[in-house]
Each structure stands twice: as structure tokens, then as C-alpha cells.
Design a protein around this motif. Sequence first.
Motif, PDB file in Angstrom:
ATOM      1  N   ASN A  39       0.842  -1.195   0.000  1.00 52.47           N
ATOM      2  CA  ASN A  39       0.000   0.000   0.000  1.00 52.47           C
ATOM      3  C   ASN A  39       0.874   1.242   0.000  1.00 52.47           C
ATOM      4  O   ASN A  39       2.060   1.171   0.330  1.00 52.47           O
ATOM      5  CB  ASN A  39      -0.956   0.039   1.194  1.00 52.47           C
ATOM      6  CG  ASN A  39      -2.298   0.629   0.796  1.00 52.47           C
ATOM      7  OD1 ASN A  39      -2.385   1.494  -0.062  1.00 52.47           O
ATOM      8  ND2 ASN A  39      -3.357   0.143   1.417  1.00 52.47           N
ATOM      9  N   VAL A  40       0.281   2.355  -0.375  1.00 55.78           N
ATOM     10  CA  VAL A  40       0.941   3.660  -0.359  1.00 55.78           C
ATOM     11  C   VAL A  40      -0.015   4.624   0.314  1.00 55.78           C
ATOM     12  O   VAL A  40      -1.203   4.662  -0.024  1.00 55.78           O
ATOM     13  CB  VAL A  40       1.269   4.165  -1.788  1.00 55.78           C
ATOM     14  CG1 VAL A  40       1.869   5.558  -1.742  1.00 55.78           C
ATOM     15  CG2 VAL A  40       2.197   3.190  -2.495  1.00 55.78           C
ATOM     16  N   TYR A  41       0.491   5.377   1.272  1.00 56.12           N
ATOM     17  CA  TYR A  41      -0.305   6.369   1.989  1.00 56.12           C
ATOM     18  C   TYR A  41       0.267   7.740   1.664  1.00 56.12           C
ATOM     19  O   TYR A  41       1.483   7.940   1.737  1.00 56.12           O
ATOM     20  CB  TYR A  41      -0.240   6.113   3.503  1.00 56.12           C
ATOM     21  CG  TYR A  41      -0.711   4.723   3.863  1.00 56.12           C
ATOM     22  CD1 TYR A  41      -2.053   4.477   4.123  1.00 56.12           C
ATOM     23  CD2 TYR A  41       0.182   3.656   3.897  1.00 56.12           C
ATOM     24  CE1 TYR A  41      -2.493   3.203   4.433  1.00 56.12           C
ATOM     25  CE2 TYR A  41      -0.259   2.374   4.203  1.00 56.12           C
ATOM     26  CZ  TYR A  41      -1.589   2.157   4.478  1.00 56.12           C
ATOM     27  OH  TYR A  41      -2.033   0.885   4.767  1.00 56.12           O
ATOM     28  N   LEU A  42      -0.587   8.673   1.280  1.00 55.02           N
ATOM     29  CA  LEU A  42      -0.169  10.023   0.902  1.00 55.02           C
ATOM     30  C   LEU A  42      -0.687  11.027   1.924  1.00 55.02           C
ATOM     31  O   LEU A  42      -1.841  10.933   2.354  1.00 55.02           O
ATOM     32  CB  LEU A  42      -0.719  10.378  -0.481  1.00 55.02           C
ATOM     33  CG  LEU A  42      -0.329   9.439  -1.616  1.00 55.02           C
ATOM     34  CD1 LEU A  42      -1.086   9.811  -2.881  1.00 55.02           C
ATOM     35  CD2 LEU A  42       1.166   9.461  -1.845  1.00 55.02           C
ATOM     36  N   ALA A  43       0.177  11.985   2.300  1.00 49.54           N
ATOM     37  CA  ALA A  43      -0.221  13.032   3.239  1.00 49.54           C
ATOM     38  C   ALA A  43       0.687  14.240   3.071  1.00 49.54           C
ATOM     39  O   ALA A  43       1.909  14.123   3.212  1.00 49.54           O
ATOM     40  CB  ALA A  43      -0.144  12.529   4.679  1.00 49.54           C
ATOM     41  N   ASP A  44       0.093  15.374   2.745  1.00 53.26           N
ATOM     42  CA  ASP A  44       0.812  16.649   2.724  1.00 53.26           C
ATOM     43  C   ASP A  44       2.137  16.605   1.964  1.00 53.26           C
ATOM     44  O   ASP A  44       3.172  17.028   2.465  1.00 53.26           O
ATOM     45  CB  ASP A  44       1.057  17.134   4.158  1.00 53.26           C
ATOM     46  CG  ASP A  44      -0.231  17.330   4.931  1.00 53.26           C
ATOM     47  OD1 ASP A  44      -1.224  17.785   4.332  1.00 53.26           O
ATOM     48  OD2 ASP A  44      -0.263  17.012   6.132  1.00 53.26           O
ATOM     49  N   GLY A  45       2.102  16.074   0.741  1.00 56.26           N
ATOM     50  CA  GLY A  45       3.308  16.049  -0.076  1.00 56.26           C
ATOM     51  C   GLY A  45       4.311  14.983   0.315  1.00 56.26           C
ATOM     52  O   GLY A  45       5.459  15.020  -0.112  1.00 56.26           O
ATOM     53  N   GLU A  46       3.896  14.036   1.130  1.00 57.96           N
ATOM     54  CA  GLU A  46       4.755  12.943   1.581  1.00 57.96           C
ATOM     55  C   GLU A  46       4.103  11.619   1.208  1.00 57.96           C
ATOM     56  O   GLU A  46       2.874  11.521   1.133  1.00 57.96           O
ATOM     57  CB  GLU A  46       4.945  12.978   3.103  1.00 57.96           C
ATOM     58  CG  GLU A  46       5.500  14.271   3.637  1.00 57.96           C
ATOM     59  CD  GLU A  46       6.992  14.405   3.420  1.00 57.96           C
ATOM     60  OE1 GLU A  46       7.442  15.540   3.262  1.00 57.96           O
ATOM     61  OE2 GLU A  46       7.703  13.386   3.407  1.00 57.96           O
ATOM     62  N   ALA A  47       4.918  10.601   0.994  1.00 57.50           N
ATOM     63  CA  ALA A  47       4.408   9.249   0.736  1.00 57.50           C
ATOM     64  C   ALA A  47       5.004   8.298   1.756  1.00 57.50           C
ATOM     65  O   ALA A  47       6.181   8.410   2.128  1.00 57.50           O
ATOM     66  CB  ALA A  47       4.774   8.798  -0.669  1.00 57.50           C
ATOM     67  N   TYR A  48       4.190   7.370   2.200  1.00 62.12           N
ATOM     68  CA  TYR A  48       4.590   6.291   3.100  1.00 62.12           C
ATOM     69  C   TYR A  48       4.220   4.998   2.378  1.00 62.12           C
ATOM     70  O   TYR A  48       3.039   4.748   2.140  1.00 62.12           O
ATOM     71  CB  TYR A  48       3.858   6.402   4.438  1.00 62.12           C
ATOM     72  CG  TYR A  48       4.120   7.696   5.140  1.00 62.12           C
ATOM     73  CD1 TYR A  48       5.111   7.795   6.112  1.00 62.12           C
ATOM     74  CD2 TYR A  48       3.400   8.849   4.821  1.00 62.12           C
ATOM     75  CE1 TYR A  48       5.358   9.005   6.756  1.00 62.12           C
ATOM     76  CE2 TYR A  48       3.642  10.054   5.456  1.00 62.12           C
ATOM     77  CZ  TYR A  48       4.628  10.124   6.414  1.00 62.12           C
ATOM     78  OH  TYR A  48       4.877  11.323   7.046  1.00 62.12           O
ATOM     79  N   CYS A  49       5.217   4.210   2.014  1.00 56.16           N
ATOM     80  CA  CYS A  49       4.992   3.020   1.200  1.00 56.16           C
ATOM     81  C   CYS A  49       5.316   1.774   2.011  1.00 56.16           C
ATOM     82  O   CYS A  49       6.370   1.680   2.629  1.00 56.16           O
ATOM     83  CB  CYS A  49       5.897   3.058  -0.030  1.00 56.16           C
ATOM     84  SG  CYS A  49       5.764   4.576  -1.007  1.00 56.16           S
ATOM     85  N   LEU A  50       4.401   0.824   1.966  1.00 55.01           N
ATOM     86  CA  LEU A  50       4.576  -0.445   2.651  1.00 55.01           C
ATOM     87  C   LEU A  50       4.806  -1.514   1.597  1.00 55.01           C
ATOM     88  O   LEU A  50       4.020  -1.635   0.647  1.00 55.01           O
ATOM     89  CB  LEU A  50       3.326  -0.745   3.476  1.00 55.01           C
ATOM     90  CG  LEU A  50       3.400  -1.892   4.467  1.00 55.01           C
ATOM     91  CD1 LEU A  50       4.445  -1.606   5.556  1.00 55.01           C
ATOM     92  CD2 LEU A  50       2.039  -2.121   5.099  1.00 55.01           C
ATOM     93  N   SER A  51       5.884  -2.280   1.736  1.00 57.80           N
ATOM     94  CA  SER A  51       6.266  -3.279   0.737  1.00 57.80           C
ATOM     95  C   SER A  51       6.788  -4.538   1.398  1.00 57.80           C
ATOM     96  O   SER A  51       7.396  -4.479   2.470  1.00 57.80           O
ATOM     97  CB  SER A  51       7.408  -2.757  -0.149  1.00 57.80           C
ATOM     98  OG  SER A  51       7.134  -1.506  -0.689  1.00 57.80           O
ATOM     99  N   ASP A  52       6.591  -5.660   0.732  1.00 52.24           N
ATOM    100  CA  ASP A  52       7.320  -6.885   1.041  1.00 52.24           C
ATOM    101  C   ASP A  52       8.451  -6.947   0.034  1.00 52.24           C
ATOM    102  O   ASP A  52       8.238  -6.708  -1.166  1.00 52.24           O
ATOM    103  CB  ASP A  52       6.435  -8.119   0.877  1.00 52.24           C
ATOM    104  CG  ASP A  52       5.474  -8.335   2.034  1.00 52.24           C
ATOM    105  OD1 ASP A  52       5.680  -7.744   3.114  1.00 52.24           O
ATOM    106  OD2 ASP A  52       4.523  -9.105   1.862  1.00 52.24           O
ATOM    107  N   ALA A  53       9.657  -7.242   0.501  1.00 49.74           N
ATOM    108  CA  ALA A  53      10.808  -7.287  -0.401  1.00 49.74           C
ATOM    109  C   ALA A  53      11.913  -8.118   0.238  1.00 49.74           C
ATOM    110  O   ALA A  53      11.960  -8.256   1.460  1.00 49.74           O
ATOM    111  CB  ALA A  53      11.316  -5.877  -0.695  1.00 49.74           C
TER     112      ALA A  53
END
Length: 82
Positions: A39-53
Motif C-alpha cells: 500500500n501507499v499512503y499520501l499526506a501533505d506532499g509525503e508518501a509512506y509506502c509499505l512493501s514486502d521485499a
Amino acid sequence: MPTFLDHHAMPEPSPEMKEAMAGRIRSGQADENGAKALNVYLADGEAYCLSDAPSAEAVVKAHEAAGVPIRRGDVVEVTPIA
């Protein structure tokens, strides 16, 4: 497979870019680096990305391939509590 959270600047993406990102998430498929976007969460010009890798470096390479360069220091391995 380890799970990673990364945080970086990201201006508001276009509707097309949002749909492309959502498509990658919905596909559930790992990319050529072995990274799978959860998933990717967007807030105030910032991104928080959750990944399996397989590694943090794979997350960095996946972002570079998507045209969103990030640094290794932007990525942390996370562990769920439930």
C-alpha cells in the motif's frame, strides 16, 4: 519475506499515476527486484509506502524503476504486532 516502510517527499500524483500505483498494489505481483507493493499512503506532499521485499535495497531499486528515487536511509524494516 521481510516487510519495509519507506517515507519520502511526493507531490500530489496525477490521477493516472495514482491508478498505476493502485494497479501494482492490486496485482499482488512482485517486480523485477522482488519487491511487492502492499500500500501507499499520501499526506501533505509525503508518501509512506509499505512493501514486502527481499531487502531494503530491493525497495530502493523498485522506487527508482518507478521514477521515484529514494535513499537507503528512507527505508526501514518493520514487524507487525498482530
